[in-house]
Write a protein that holds these residues in place. Structure first.
Motif, PDB file in Angstrom:
ATOM      1  N   LEU A 161      -0.828  10.447  14.068  1.00 39.63           N
ATOM      2  CA  LEU A 161      -0.251  11.487  14.483  1.00 39.63           C
ATOM      3  C   LEU A 161      -0.632  11.810  15.678  1.00 39.63           C
ATOM      4  O   LEU A 161       0.117  12.255  16.721  1.00 39.63           O
ATOM      5  N   ASP A 162      -1.883  11.747  16.117  1.00 37.79           N
ATOM      6  CA  ASP A 162      -2.553  11.765  17.533  1.00 37.79           C
ATOM      7  C   ASP A 162      -2.612  10.767  18.279  1.00 37.79           C
ATOM      8  O   ASP A 162      -3.370  10.650  19.373  1.00 37.79           O
ATOM      9  N   GLY A 163      -1.981   9.573  18.053  1.00 40.98           N
ATOM     10  CA  GLY A 163      -2.142   8.406  18.832  1.00 40.98           C
ATOM     11  C   GLY A 163      -1.205   8.432  20.012  1.00 40.98           C
ATOM     12  O   GLY A 163      -0.433   9.310  20.391  1.00 40.98           O
ATOM     13  N   GLU A 164      -1.381   7.328  20.811  1.00 42.30           N
ATOM     14  CA  GLU A 164      -0.478   7.006  21.961  1.00 42.30           C
ATOM     15  C   GLU A 164       0.883   6.573  21.653  1.00 42.30           C
ATOM     16  O   GLU A 164       1.232   6.024  20.616  1.00 42.30           O
ATOM     17  N   SER A 165       1.846   6.850  22.309  1.00 44.14           N
ATOM     18  CA  SER A 165       3.269   6.329  22.207  1.00 44.14           C
ATOM     19  C   SER A 165       3.228   5.026  22.212  1.00 44.14           C
ATOM     20  O   SER A 165       2.599   3.992  22.967  1.00 44.14           O
ATOM     21  N   ASP A 211       3.870   5.629  15.341  1.00 41.19           N
ATOM     22  CA  ASP A 211       4.498   5.243  14.202  1.00 41.19           C
ATOM     23  C   ASP A 211       4.614   6.556  13.428  1.00 41.19           C
ATOM     24  O   ASP A 211       5.886   6.492  12.556  1.00 41.19           O
ATOM     25  N   PHE A 212       3.768   7.321  13.104  1.00 43.77           N
ATOM     26  CA  PHE A 212       3.869   8.552  12.420  1.00 43.77           C
ATOM     27  C   PHE A 212       5.367   9.185  12.775  1.00 43.77           C
ATOM     28  O   PHE A 212       6.041   9.693  11.899  1.00 43.77           O
ATOM     29  N   HIS A 213       5.423   9.480  14.060  1.00 41.82           N
ATOM     30  CA  HIS A 213       6.626  10.144  14.514  1.00 41.82           C
ATOM     31  C   HIS A 213       7.854   9.514  14.301  1.00 41.82           C
ATOM     32  O   HIS A 213       8.931  10.052  13.900  1.00 41.82           O
ATOM     33  N   ASP A 239       0.403  14.254   0.527  1.00 40.96           N
ATOM     34  CA  ASP A 239      -0.207  14.529   1.736  1.00 40.96           C
ATOM     35  C   ASP A 239       0.899  15.525   2.417  1.00 40.96           C
ATOM     36  O   ASP A 239       2.039  15.038   2.486  1.00 40.96           O
ATOM     37  N   ARG A 240       0.560  16.358   2.921  1.00 39.90           N
ATOM     38  CA  ARG A 240       1.418  17.110   3.799  1.00 39.90           C
ATOM     39  C   ARG A 240       2.111  16.969   4.990  1.00 39.90           C
ATOM     40  O   ARG A 240       3.246  17.113   5.290  1.00 39.90           O
ATOM     41  N   VAL A 272       0.988  -1.159   0.041  1.00 40.17           N
ATOM     42  CA  VAL A 272      -0.142  -0.044   0.017  1.00 40.17           C
ATOM     43  C   VAL A 272       0.841   1.254   0.063  1.00 40.17           C
ATOM     44  O   VAL A 272       1.935   1.450   0.839  1.00 40.17           O
ATOM     45  N   LEU A 273       0.612   2.119  -0.907  1.00 45.18           N
ATOM     46  CA  LEU A 273       1.250   3.402  -0.839  1.00 45.18           C
ATOM     47  C   LEU A 273      -0.016   4.452  -0.460  1.00 45.18           C
ATOM     48  O   LEU A 273      -0.972   4.380  -1.198  1.00 45.18           O
ATOM     49  N   GLY A 274       0.129   5.313   0.754  1.00 45.68           N
ATOM     50  CA  GLY A 274      -0.874   5.958   1.212  1.00 45.68           C
ATOM     51  C   GLY A 274      -0.503   7.188   1.889  1.00 45.68           C
ATOM     52  O   GLY A 274       0.621   7.602   2.060  1.00 45.68           O
ATOM     53  N   MET A 275      -1.694   8.013   2.212  1.00 36.41           N
ATOM     54  CA  MET A 275      -1.333   9.261   2.764  1.00 36.41           C
ATOM     55  C   MET A 275      -1.277   8.960   4.252  1.00 36.41           C
ATOM     56  O   MET A 275      -2.164   8.612   5.010  1.00 36.41           O
ATOM     57  N   ALA A 276      -0.064   9.583   4.759  1.00 31.08           N
ATOM     58  CA  ALA A 276       0.571   9.076   6.108  1.00 31.08           C
ATOM     59  C   ALA A 276      -0.541   9.781   7.192  1.00 31.08           C
ATOM     60  O   ALA A 276      -0.701   9.147   8.211  1.00 31.08           O
ATOM     61  N   GLY A 277      -1.155  11.012   6.899  1.00 27.68           N
ATOM     62  CA  GLY A 277      -1.813  11.718   7.805  1.00 27.68           C
ATOM     63  C   GLY A 277      -3.345  10.890   8.103  1.00 27.68           C
ATOM     64  O   GLY A 277      -3.988  11.178   9.002  1.00 27.68           O
TER      65      GLY A 277
END
Length: 294
Positions: free
Chosen positions: A140-144, A218-220, A122-123, A19-24
């Motif tokens: 982005l807004d998930g838990e560590s 995972d985003f960070h 995606d920005r 899958v290639l997707g928008m990370a946000g």
């Protein structure tokens, strides 16, 4: 305009679907319908396709999108890019992203192209990885993921704060530039340090210092993996797979891709043949000053 191939590394896809997707938006798929992996596996079974949510609708701005394709299950898949200069600062930016899928091209003549759809830049960056692994992606807004976080600060009073509170220079670009701060702190300690910096600023000089606490989502993690790469590219382990992240310089995104699908800033993804094997190709035309002035 000269373009240069850059070898970015490898991803793995043991589910047989890449899958290639928008990370946000990767962690948003369950909110618009079936899980990403279910939709991706269905699309790959018919040769690949464009996913967008909710199902049964037309692609629309500011919501999750992805391309899903079949891929080899037992070998690393090589990722590379063609680059061209950014109109923002002249630094290299992606003009073509290619992934070797490890599968034979089925046409007898060994050449061809299949259109899969198009994607905006995606920005928040793009993510490339195994469909099932991405079901567990912490956005982005998930838990560590590991209970840790990074603290950074920058701005008008950076040197004064450094003299009083410390903090290392954290290179977030390949030229070594970046804010000061601390990496890999327990989340509670990171929040406590950030509170002290904010209190000092509020009770002292006032506005002029920016403070950020980034939990190890995972985003960070994949943003951090790409900090020192010229194309902001980096890989992380997720669900036993190597998953690839590709960031975008904010200045380049603003000049070339701002508005994304809402302003028609979308770019074609295709399956292509190369020496008898299938590749996924996402083409972002190099910036053309004359074209954009028309």
């Amino acid at each position: 305009m000269t373009e240069i191939y850059v070898d970015l590394g490898v991803v793995t896809a043991p589910s047989g679907v890449l899958v290639l997707g928008m990370a946000g938006w990767i962690d948003y798929w369950p909110q618009v319908g079936r899980p990403l992996s279910e939709r991706a596996l269905a699309a790959a079974a018919s040769g690949g396709g464009h996913l967008h949510g909710p199902e049964g609708s037309e692609p629309r701005a500011w919501i999750c999108e992805a391309i899903a394709v079949p891929a080899a299950t037992e070998r690393p898949l090589r990722v590379r890019a063609l680059t061209s200069p950014s109109p923002f600062d002249g630094e290299p930016t992606v003009s073509v992203l290619e992934v070797d899928l490890g599968l034979p091209w089925l046409d007898d003549d060994g050449v061809g192209s299949v259109e899969l759809g198009d994607l905006p830049v995606d920005r928040c960056g793009m993510v490339l990885g195994d469909a099932r692994a991405l079901d567990g992606f912490i956005g982005l807004d998930g838990e560590s993921a590991d209970g840790l976080a990074d603290v950074t600060y920058w701005g008008k009073y950076e040197e004064t704060v450094h003299a009083q509170f410390g903090g290392d220079r954290i290179a977030q670009r390949h030229d070594g530039y970046g804010p000061r701060g601390w990496l890999d702190l327990p989340l509670a300690d990171a929040e406590a340090i950030a509170d002290r910096l904010r209190t000092w600023t509020r009770e002292g000089p006032g506005k002029g210092l920016m403070v950020a606490v980034d939990a190890h989502t995972d985003f960070h993690r994949f943003n951090r993996a790409g900090w020192n790469h010229p194309l902001l590219a980096g890989a992380i382990e997720l669900g036993g797979c190597q998953v690839f992240g590709l960031g975008w310089d904010s200045g380049d995104h603003s000049m070339r891709h701002h508005g994304e699908r809402a302003f028609g800033q979308v770019y074609p993804a295709t399956l292509e043949a190369r020496t008898g094997e299938a590749i996924l190709r996402w083409t972002i035309p190099p910036y053309n000053t004359k074209h954009d002035e028309v």
